[in-house]
Design a protein around this motif. Sequence first.
Motif, PDB file in Angstrom:
ATOM      1  N   LEU A 222      -7.923  -1.718   1.523  1.00 24.03           N
ATOM      2  CA  LEU A 222      -6.558  -1.207   1.572  1.00 24.03           C
ATOM      3  C   LEU A 222      -5.980  -1.276   2.981  1.00 24.03           C
ATOM      4  O   LEU A 222      -4.793  -1.549   3.171  1.00 24.03           O
ATOM      5  CB  LEU A 222      -6.503   0.222   1.033  1.00 24.03           C
ATOM      6  CG  LEU A 222      -6.685   0.330  -0.486  1.00 24.03           C
ATOM      7  CD1 LEU A 222      -6.883   1.778  -0.890  1.00 24.03           C
ATOM      8  CD2 LEU A 222      -5.507  -0.271  -1.231  1.00 24.03           C
ATOM      9  N   ALA A 223      -6.846  -1.084   3.992  1.00 24.37           N
ATOM     10  CA  ALA A 223      -6.389  -1.187   5.375  1.00 24.37           C
ATOM     11  C   ALA A 223      -5.997  -2.633   5.659  1.00 24.37           C
ATOM     12  O   ALA A 223      -4.983  -2.915   6.313  1.00 24.37           O
ATOM     13  CB  ALA A 223      -7.492  -0.723   6.324  1.00 24.37           C
ATOM     14  N   ASP A 226      -2.660  -3.389   4.068  1.00 22.80           N
ATOM     15  CA  ASP A 226      -1.576  -2.829   4.883  1.00 22.80           C
ATOM     16  C   ASP A 226      -1.218  -3.776   6.031  1.00 22.80           C
ATOM     17  O   ASP A 226      -0.049  -4.059   6.276  1.00 22.80           O
ATOM     18  CB  ASP A 226      -1.994  -1.475   5.483  1.00 22.80           C
ATOM     19  CG  ASP A 226      -1.855  -0.339   4.465  1.00 22.80           C
ATOM     20  OD1 ASP A 226      -1.225  -0.567   3.420  1.00 22.80           O
ATOM     21  OD2 ASP A 226      -2.383   0.753   4.736  1.00 22.80           O
ATOM     22  N   TYR A 237       1.243  -0.940   2.252  1.00 23.12           N
ATOM     23  CA  TYR A 237       0.937  -0.715   0.838  1.00 23.12           C
ATOM     24  C   TYR A 237       0.697   0.769   0.545  1.00 23.12           C
ATOM     25  O   TYR A 237       1.112   1.292  -0.475  1.00 23.12           O
ATOM     26  CB  TYR A 237      -0.296  -1.532   0.464  1.00 23.12           C
ATOM     27  CG  TYR A 237      -0.586  -1.589  -1.007  1.00 23.12           C
ATOM     28  CD1 TYR A 237       0.109  -2.465  -1.830  1.00 23.12           C
ATOM     29  CD2 TYR A 237      -1.553  -0.766  -1.582  1.00 23.12           C
ATOM     30  CE1 TYR A 237      -0.145  -2.526  -3.182  1.00 23.12           C
ATOM     31  CE2 TYR A 237      -1.811  -0.819  -2.939  1.00 23.12           C
ATOM     32  CZ  TYR A 237      -1.110  -1.700  -3.739  1.00 23.12           C
ATOM     33  OH  TYR A 237      -1.361  -1.745  -5.079  1.00 23.12           O
ATOM     34  N   THR A 238       0.012   1.427   1.470  1.00 28.34           N
ATOM     35  CA  THR A 238      -0.339   2.830   1.230  1.00 28.34           C
ATOM     36  C   THR A 238       0.682   3.792   1.834  1.00 28.34           C
ATOM     37  O   THR A 238       0.453   5.001   1.838  1.00 28.34           O
ATOM     38  CB  THR A 238      -1.721   3.167   1.819  1.00 28.34           C
ATOM     39  OG1 THR A 238      -1.655   2.936   3.227  1.00 28.34           O
ATOM     40  CG2 THR A 238      -2.810   2.302   1.221  1.00 28.34           C
TER      41      THR A 238
END
Lengths: 593, 86
Positions: A222-223, A226, A237-238
Amino acid sequence: MSQFAINLIFVGASFALYIGIAIWARAGSTKDFYVAGGGVHPVTNGMATAADWMSAASFISMAGLLASGGYANSTFLMGWTGGYVILAMLLAPYLRKFGKFTVPDFIGDRFYSSTARLVAVVCLVVASVTYVIGQMTGAGVAFSRFLEVSSTAGIWIAAAIVFLYAVFGGMKGITYTQVAQYIVLIIAYTIPAVFISLQLTNNPIPMFGMFSTHTESGVPLLAKLDDVVNALGFRDYTADVDNKLNMVLFTLSLMVGTAGLPHVIIRFFTVPKVADARWSAGWALVFIALLYLTAPAVGSMARLNLMTTIYPDMAGQVENYEEAATNPIAYEERPEWVRTWEETGLITYEDLNNDGNIQFYNDAEDFSERGWEGNELTVNNDILVLANPEIANLPSWVIGLIAAGGIAAALSTAAGLLLAISSAISHDLIKNTINPRITEKGEMLAARISMAGAILIATYLGLNPPGFAAQTVALAFGIAGASLFPALMMGIFSKRINNVGAVAGMLAGLICTLLYIFTYLGWLFIPGTNTLPNTVDNWIFGISPLSFGAVGAIINFIVAYGVSSVTAAPPQEIQDLVDSVRYPKGAGGAVDH
Amino acid sequence: MAEDKSNAAAYWKANVRLITGCLILWAFVSYGCAILFRPLLSGIPVGGTDLGFWFAQQGSILTFIGIIFFYAWKMNQLDKKFGLGE
């Protein structure tokens, strides 16, 4: 063998299965047609409810919206699962105890008024037809891809198949067919997700893979995502959202909508006992959660794969994303899946700066120093799940499988909704209001004619839908949540709400919600007829038309309470009826036997 | 009959109490942890992001399942206690 042939085999085989089951379990009497004779086990019923519930919106569209919106679109995940909690505690067991055919039946009896029954029919039909528009959009995408035709042709083919399917099935056919459909769709959804999760993170369980390390770069997935989207001008994204009010209302709107939608509620009439209605809701959510816990992984991984397909240098990067962003692939070297989706018109490309490369970025940000003159690639959100196996280079049988799953999802829900629409019109409107002496045969005929009418309207509006499949469906939830849910809940939890109050409440909720939606999305959803542009600046308090159902529901509660408290209390026999639905003792069979 | 009526009232009261508790938890995980309190939970890392994000995309759904089964189980007990087991 060509991909086209493989798709055809998978879709054909799954169809043969459903039709076979439908013929085997063909509805004999009206009672079977509506509620499957009342003898379905909670686990079976839960699985059928899950298939009924998980439509093209969940299967085809939702992960695409998660991919494009990131955290902000978590509303779909929470809204469409959290509604089951209210359904299990606030509605299902009592409506099962009440034990009649339909939602308008309950509203008509509890509020001792044929006007209330009529208003409930109107609410039900408006919400369900809107829902079917979304299904048609999704089914059109699936059919256009696997038959390799335009999305318009895809929608008409879908309409013909849904019609045949719903008209000859009825509920009994549908219960067992839907168990089969659930199995097809959950396998079709999870297999590609498992493959992709293994490719990207080495973790076979997508819901964990999403929170683990991206193998190629060694950064948490997820990082990494982003950083990738950030380098192309998109929001992280987060990233948290600024307008929390809208997010809360949107989630609430989907939740109360879930509990107000007739095709879901009708499912709880089919279990043998009141206690089973509670367990049934739990099992339904378990089966739904298998898809909903996987969807965010599908969304985030598909977004990453999409970006690294266009910008191959991004994949192994740890920090130099800016530089990787300047080296996209050339249009001539685009992968096969982009070519095939271009034929449906759902991916388009225009070389704005004439360099022959694909620049895919957020052009609300200025990137002219990179020589970019606007975003050149448009990818329809609704194709993402179906294209996902192709983007990840998975074997062609996986692609065939997902085509079959997408179509199963759209068909099963459309059939359930059409059944709810047809029973509202033939049973509640014609038999109980207009012509009580109609024969059973005449009632069945009216049911089938109303199905055909609903499909035609939905298909016509589905050609130019008011949003992506999941967004259109969200509107249907808003409408059901604002009109039916409060009436049902107050009918059970308050003895004071009377006929006038309930009718006023339902009308206020329905009308306010429709006015707000039509103002921004076009009157009766006809494109180009909207009064105000559908942008954040024009929304009242930043509340999107998708979220307004929650406000409509609150209006409904207030109006119903206010009007009831200045008019006469319901008669004693109605108060006794309320007492009896609250108390599970002596529940009859699912219907009047 | 009168006894049945007071029984029904007590049953309903217990049910409403249980529902209220369950709904508080339901709202806390979804509207609370996942949306409104996300900034407060941003210090707790979960796989490349924070706890609020996890609640929004996974945690709330898992909690919902737990709530429904807990409710169904408690209601079965209540049904037995009031002699309503079918």
